[in-house]
Design an enzyme around this catalytic site. Sequence first.
Site, PDB file in Angstrom:
ATOM      1  N   ASP A   1      -4.256  -4.471   4.499  1.00 33.91           N
ATOM      2  CA  ASP A   1      -2.803  -3.627   4.455  1.00 33.91           C
ATOM      3  C   ASP A   1      -2.483  -3.079   5.814  1.00 33.91           C
ATOM      4  OD1 ASP A   1      -1.058  -2.487   2.475  1.00 33.91           O
ATOM      5  OD2 ASP A   1      -1.475  -0.489   3.191  1.00 33.91           O
TER       6      ASP A   1
ATOM      7  N   HIS B   1       5.994   6.831   1.993  1.00 36.37           N
ATOM      8  CA  HIS B   1       4.451   6.802   2.481  1.00 36.37           C
ATOM      9  C   HIS B   1       3.599   8.248   2.470  1.00 36.37           C
ATOM     10  CE1 HIS B   1       4.983   2.570   4.444  1.00 36.37           C
ATOM     11  NE2 HIS B   1       3.585   2.212   3.263  1.00 36.37           N
TER      12      HIS B   1
END
Length: 279
Positions: free
Chosen positions: A83, A177
């Site tokens: 990721d 995020h």
Amino acid sequence: MSLVSTRELLDHAVAQGTAVPALNVIHLESAEAIAAAAERAGHGAVLQISQNCVKYHGALASIAAAARAVARTCGAPLSLHLDHAEDVDLVHQALDLGFSSVMYDGAALPYAQNVATTAQVVRAAGAAGALVEAELGEVGGKDGAHAPGVRTDPDEAGRFVAETGVDALAVAVGSSHAMTSKTASIDTALVAALAEAVPVPLVLHGSSGVPDADITAAIGAGMRKINVSTQLVRAFTGAVRGCLDADPALVDSRAYLGAGRVAMTTEAAAVIALIAGRV
């Protein structure tokens, strides 16, 4: 069920009109928690190892081996994914280690450079039989990520996919995020427009800050992979803190790490059930 490819999980989600839960591995306990949660929810998931996680462990190989071992003994299908890799060398390491999918994140680069580097990654991953996810738009921290100017443009997204050959695309549609409260607002009309313009599965990053109803709506509009990390880490850390507060003399790390693992399992099972449409 054991270890499967991310492509298998994504293909199934596309066929069913659902999404794949993609949950971040931080350490062994979190990998174990995600696996237990997938078994509890009765649904597959992606075990994601980020570039930041690799920095914490000092290398990719050890945490990847641990996650793979956990996946191979799990009763639900799990895949292994790299990721948010901004380092192309790290992408090649993941491919050499047999990851079935990688995310190369060149979103901060100028468009032409993002296209060129992503296309190189796609060629390398294709030779290894791996899927590539890329990012277009700014899914950054909380500041500014809700501004329309940083969101992904459907026309540009369609062009980017055609020029790079990526297999999945992370897009900026209102999430951020590292949010610890569910206050993000997803632009579902933009999700639908992107799904119409882009012939590959769409990925939602920063989903910890997205209300459950918005996640469900985003999936309905065309999101096919939903990434979650902070929400799970928050549950883990809260349980560890509670365990240590309850017993200041505690020295056995298995006690508080075990409490964190239990809490993360419960949270992850709920997340997987939500994304899989089983709540």
